[in-house]
Design a protein around this motif. Structure first.
Motif, PDB file in Angstrom:
ATOM      1  N   ASP A 497       0.831  -1.216   0.000  1.00  0.00           N
ATOM      2  CA  ASP A 497       0.000   0.000   0.000  1.00  0.00           C
ATOM      3  C   ASP A 497       0.860   1.258   0.000  1.00  0.00           C
ATOM      4  OD1 ASP A 497      -2.258  -1.561   0.017  1.00  0.00           O
ATOM      5  OD2 ASP A 497      -2.745  -1.227   2.129  1.00  0.00           O
ATOM      6  N   ARG A 498       1.930   1.260   0.782  1.00  0.00           N
ATOM      7  CA  ARG A 498       2.799   2.441   0.831  1.00  0.00           C
ATOM      8  C   ARG A 498       3.483   2.662  -0.515  1.00  0.00           C
ATOM      9  NH1 ARG A 498       0.410   1.756   4.694  1.00  0.00           N
ATOM     10  NH2 ARG A 498      -0.961   3.013   3.401  1.00  0.00           N
ATOM     11  N   CYS A 499       3.839   1.570  -1.186  1.00  0.00           N
ATOM     12  CA  CYS A 499       4.440   1.696  -2.521  1.00  0.00           C
ATOM     13  C   CYS A 499       3.418   2.223  -3.517  1.00  0.00           C
ATOM     14  CB  CYS A 499       4.988   0.346  -2.980  1.00  0.00           C
ATOM     15  SG  CYS A 499       6.410  -0.250  -2.034  1.00  0.00           S
ATOM     16  N   ILE A 500       2.190   1.715  -3.450  1.00  0.00           N
ATOM     17  CA  ILE A 500       1.123   2.157  -4.352  1.00  0.00           C
ATOM     18  C   ILE A 500       0.892   3.654  -4.202  1.00  0.00           C
ATOM     19  CG2 ILE A 500      -1.357   1.993  -4.784  1.00  0.00           C
ATOM     20  CD1 ILE A 500      -1.161  -0.968  -3.983  1.00  0.00           C
ATOM     21  N   PRO A 572      16.962   1.157  -1.352  1.00  0.00           N
ATOM     22  CA  PRO A 572      16.922   1.825  -0.044  1.00  0.00           C
ATOM     23  C   PRO A 572      15.538   2.374   0.292  1.00  0.00           C
ATOM     24  CG  PRO A 572      18.897   2.467  -1.255  1.00  0.00           C
ATOM     25  CD  PRO A 572      18.038   1.704  -2.223  1.00  0.00           C
ATOM     26  N   ARG A 573      14.834   2.936  -0.698  1.00  0.00           N
ATOM     27  CA  ARG A 573      13.473   3.450  -0.426  1.00  0.00           C
ATOM     28  C   ARG A 573      12.545   2.312  -0.023  1.00  0.00           C
ATOM     29  NH1 ARG A 573      10.078   5.966  -4.123  1.00  0.00           N
ATOM     30  NH2 ARG A 573      11.060   4.901  -5.863  1.00  0.00           N
ATOM     31  N   PHE A 574      12.620   1.190  -0.748  1.00  0.00           N
ATOM     32  CA  PHE A 574      11.757   0.056  -0.419  1.00  0.00           C
ATOM     33  C   PHE A 574      12.095  -0.487   0.965  1.00  0.00           C
ATOM     34  CE2 PHE A 574      10.773  -4.424  -0.153  1.00  0.00           C
ATOM     35  CZ  PHE A 574       9.459  -4.462  -0.602  1.00  0.00           C
ATOM     36  N   GLN A 579      10.855  -1.585   6.716  1.00  0.00           N
ATOM     37  CA  GLN A 579      11.260  -1.445   8.106  1.00  0.00           C
ATOM     38  C   GLN A 579      10.243  -0.640   8.894  1.00  0.00           C
ATOM     39  OE1 GLN A 579      15.138   0.248   7.568  1.00  0.00           O
ATOM     40  NE2 GLN A 579      16.025  -1.672   6.833  1.00  0.00           N
ATOM     41  N   ARG A 580       9.668   0.379   8.263  1.00  0.00           N
ATOM     42  CA  ARG A 580       8.637   1.170   8.945  1.00  0.00           C
ATOM     43  C   ARG A 580       7.441   0.310   9.326  1.00  0.00           C
ATOM     44  NH1 ARG A 580       4.965   5.899   6.053  1.00  0.00           N
ATOM     45  NH2 ARG A 580       3.121   5.469   7.294  1.00  0.00           N
TER      46      ARG A 580
END
Length: 882
Positions: A497-500, A572-574, A579-580
């Motif tokens: 969801d965060r990637c979307i 790194p972004r993923f 991790q969040r």
């Protein structure tokens, strides 16, 4: 390249062994685990065995806790109530997770302890059965233990000294090299339970001869799962001959014809984890890069999928149905570059329930398969498993069906039944326009495994699901049972969801869920879609069982996992997003321009194959069937049937009676986008015909879905059964204000016991009548579906007789459509208007339905099929929906 002489004896390479000190173990007592009511019910079942349980309580077994951590500190987190009094003058039995596995409870509880700052390696929850009466004979003790546990997922321990076996780390099993001549491969096919056909064995022998080397067990298991009937749909892709005449189309060709006839409204068909339908604009609500949640008005497309999980549910009902729901949710989430599951549906077809204290006239005595769960157990545990996964994941289950059926026309031990049950898991989700299509991986892109660690669970599920129940070994059935962990799957979905939400900067290039075959199926599929190869480090895969062999690490289906590709610069972004959300992930390798798959473990090659070896064997199946002819059925004299008793009997029949026990076990409002759930009206008594969801939190656009079947009709007319299933789906769905027939898309799930010419002909006729006749005439597309064509069971009864049952051809039709304004949805709630009431019409309708249903029930009791067969007709102008 892996180099071993082709004709050499099997050779084993052992991975590095873990070096561990003895694991400290603590046992923490807990609260009572059963209410007095359930304890009394258990003791009634144990009474014939001369056993009695005094108490059932929790015991928490903690591994690897440091000396500085006291039992009291652990108990404050683990215990939820007063300690249970335990007295066991006759002895105790502890019910634990199956040795060699780790329970979902353990994964969640261990993580909670870590978040509380308590450094433990693992915690497990056991149930202690303290007896004040136990039989002395070994056979009766075995029967008592059988009543206490499910051997597919649990083990019985007789002494606390055995607790250490729960966390034992045996030496890592080796990688095995096998001779690659045809005879040796045929022997491996049988010993490993690969379920390969003879032409597939021949194909592998030829390809390994070209490579000039031996095969590894990891390569053979990978090939078997990727090319199983479960994954490749060989029957639906086969060439067909009916009554000796070659047919112009495969079964899949018939289905594809519906999409070719009515492509409008379908964005993706037959090429992803789910189909994608064109949706209406809505306001998606998510956080932007600045962390502020806002509404984003855009098209909200639908992704739809309906799966089956018949084999696992037959042998472990709770886990089988739970992982069926979980697998379908993953299919939705892994659509395109990521999608969001919204609402689900479930369905079950089993043999007759046979309550011991409430026998019914339609339940004739017959031998039942001891290696499969009973229908009553399936319906007691399976729906709970599916509902629990939906509930824990946070998705409402808004629809479903339930039917029992048996038919033994000649009596005896062979006939039609659902001893291997149908378990349906389906649903719909939403996908953004920019994420509908997967993108292409390039050389250097990172391959990521997202989700839980590898475990020795769910091994060989694709092959096991492709065989009749009872053909494979019990040990392989045990190994193929998966486990569920909805919380981990929810974390994975939060990462997606965060990637979307990042829109065009979504780091996901392509994503697949990890289903049957585990990583051995998912990673090659991810790479193959982009026409690239890959270098994979098996040692980078998160692993919870150091005792697994390389083949087991590569091929297990540990559930709650996805594989995806990201550009190297986006890793790194993923990683920060994962991790969040506290979601496990591992970068396990990268894509290569050369279409070659290399998998290594500590420098040892495990897989070293050109990609075309794995995917180059197109199914070459030839099927021969007899032309299906409708049967006339038997006349039945109902002159002596009493209407009142008939009506009461009909209302007891599971297909007719209340489904409340299936509905109230689930949260029907979680997510906030449910407009129409199952239960209707102030008294929650009518059941809705259709499930309706909202597209957003502010408007009235939405989606509708329903499920339908008329499987018993197939014994008389398979075409009619398929048409009636579509007809029921349409009448159910049209309780929602669907504007046009063209807006409706179907999922067709086909269950059958192929291998008999008459059954094969019936399957072909049913698929053909939908694909070439009814659906094109009504402008209905079928962009997605599933087949499960091993719907038979075989076993030996106690007297040694051979027993065989199979299901009828069973089309299960789910219908989906977008809805412009959900407020026009109709319900079956009866509301009395002012003035005179036409109650006599209701009585007339009840009388008519009761007579019809009484005929059906009477036919069931008499092992007869009533005539005439119900079917539907459609006018030539039906497509215009005029």
């Amino acid at each position: 390249m892996l180099r071993r002489p082709r004709g050499a004896a099997p050779c084993m390479i052992r991975p590095p062994q873990p070096s561990e000190a003895p694991m400290p173990i603590r046992s923490i007592p807990g609260a009572p685990a059963l209410s007095a009511f359930r304890l009394d019910a258990l003791n009634k079942r144990l009474q014939p065995l001369r056993a009695r349980v005094a108490s059932v309580s929790e015991v928490f077994v903690v591994f690897g806790a440091p000396d500085t951590l006291s039992d009291q500190e652990l108990a404050e987190v683990l215990q939820w109530g007063a300690l249970a009094p335990v007295a066991d003058p006759a002895g105790s039995r502890w019910i634990a997770p199956r040795l060699g596995t780790r329970s979902p409870w353990s994964s969640k509880a261990t993580d909670i302890l870590h978040r509380c700052g308590l450094a433990v390696e693992r915690v497990e929850r056991l149930l202690r059965y303290a007896f004040d009466l136990l039989p002395q004979s070994a056979s009766e003790l075995a029967q008592v233990e059988a009543l206490l546990h499910d051997p597919m997922t649990q083990s019985v321990l007789g002494d606390p000294a055995q607790f250490a076996q729960l966390h034992a780390h045996p030496q890592a099993a080796p990688l095995v090299f096998l001779p690659s001549d045809e005879a040796s491969l045929a022997a491996a096919n049988a010993s490993l339970g690969l379920a390969l056909s003879s032409d597939e064995v021949e194909y592998l022998a030829v390809r390994y001869a070209e490579l000039g080397r031996a095969a590894t067990d990891a390569e053979l298991m990978m090939f078997a799962q990727a090319n199983s009937e479960h994954c490749r749909h060989k029957v639906f892709n086969a060439s067909w001959t009916i009554d000796g005449q070659s047919q112009p189309s495969s079964l899949f060709g018939h289905i594809k014809h519906t999409h070719a006839s009515t492509p409008q409204g379908t964005l993706v068909a037959y090429k992803d984890n789910a189909a994608v339908l064109e949706g209406l604009p809505g306001a998606r609500f998510f956080a932007d890069g600045d962390g502020q949640y806002r509404a984003h008005v855009e098209p909200i497309h639908l992704c739809i999928k309906v799966e089956t999980h018949n084999h696992p549910t037959a042998i472990a009902p709770y886990a089988g149905a739970a992982t069926g729901a979980g697998g379908e949710i993953r299919d939705e989430g892994a659509t395109g570059r990521g999608a969001r599951p919204k609402a689900g549906l479930t369905g079950f077809t089993v043999s007759h329930l046979r309550f011991a204290d409430a026998p019914q006239p339609w339940e004739s005595a017959r031998p039942l398969p001891a290696h499969l769960a009973s229908p009553l157990r399936i319906m007691s545990e399976g729906p709970i498993g599916a509902a629990a996964f939906n509930n824990e994941f946070g998705r409402p289950a808004l629809g479903g069906y339930f039917r029992t059926f048996e038919h033994f026309p000649d009596g005896g031990t062979s006939g039609y039944a659902y001893d291997k049950p149908i378990m349906i898991a389906g649903g719909l989700g939403s996908v953004r326009a920019g994420d509908v299509d997967k993108r292409v991986l390039q050389a250097g892109d990172v391959v990521i495994v997202l989700g839980g660690p590898a475990m020795l669970i769910g091994l060989g599920g694709g092959a096991a699901s492709s065989q009749a129940s009872g053909v494979g070994s019990a040990a392989r059935d045990f190994a193929s049972v998966q486990r569920d962990n909805a919380e981990m799957e929810r974390r994975c979905q939060e990462v997606i969801d965060r990637c979307i939400a990042l829109g065009e900067t979504n780091p996901i290039v392509s994503v697949h869920d990890v289903g049957a075959g585990g990583l051995s199926n998912a990673i090659p599929e991810l790479l193959h879609d982009s026409e690239v190869g890959g270098d994979i480090d098996l040692g980078a895969v998160l692993n919870d069982d150091p005792g697994m062999s390389p083949m087991q690490i590569w091929c297990n289906e540990a559930q709650e996992r996805y594989v995806l590709g990201v550009r190297a610069q986006d890793l790194p972004r993923f990683a920060a997003l994962a991790q969040r959300e506290r979601c496990l992930y591992a970068a396990v390798g990268h894509a290569t321009a050369e279409q070659h798959l290399r998998v290594t473990l500590s420098g040892t090659p495990v897989i070293d194959l050109p990609m075309d070896v794995l995917f180059g064997k197109a199914p070459k199946m030839q099927r021969q069937g007899l032309r299906h002819q409708p049967q006339p059925g038997n006349a039945l004299d109902l002159a002596t049937v009493d209407l009142t008793s008939a009506l009461l009997s009909v209302l007891k029949f599971p297909a007719v009676g209340s489904k409340q026990f299936l509905i109230t076990i689930g949260d029907r409002s979680v997510g906030g986008l449910c407009h129409r759930d199952q239960l209707v009206g102030a008294w929650q008594t009518p059941v809705a015909d259709v499930a309706v969801t909202l597209a957003d939190f502010s408007g009235y656009t939405g989606e509708a879905m329903c499920i339908a079947e008329r499987t018993p009709l197939a014994l008389l007319d398979a075409r009619a059964a398929a048409r009636m299933a579509v007809g029921e789906a349409l009448t159910n769905l049209y309780a929602a204000p669907v504007e046009r027939l063209e807006d409706i898309k179907l999922s067709a799930n086909w269950m059958a016991a192929v291998g008999d010419p008459a059954m094969d002909g019936a399957l072909y006729a049913a698929v053909e009548t939908l694909g070439r006749e009814l659906c094109p005439a009504l402008a209905l597309g079928i962009p997605v579906g599933k087949d499960s064509l091993s719907m038979r069971a075989q076993w030996r009864a106690e007297d040694g007789s051979e027993c065989r049952t199979r299901s009828p051809v069973s089309p299960i039709i789910s219908a989906f459509a977008r809805v412009a304004d959900v407020r026009g949805t109709l319900t079956p709630e009866l509301k009395r208007r002012d003035g005179a009431s036409s109650i006599w019409l209701l009585i007339w309708a009840l009388r008519s339905r009761a007579w019809a249903a009484a005929r059906w029930r009477r036919c069931m009791a008499c092992s007869a099929m009533w005539r005439p067969t119900s079917t539907i007709r459609w006018p030539s102008a039906a497509r215009s929906n005029g």
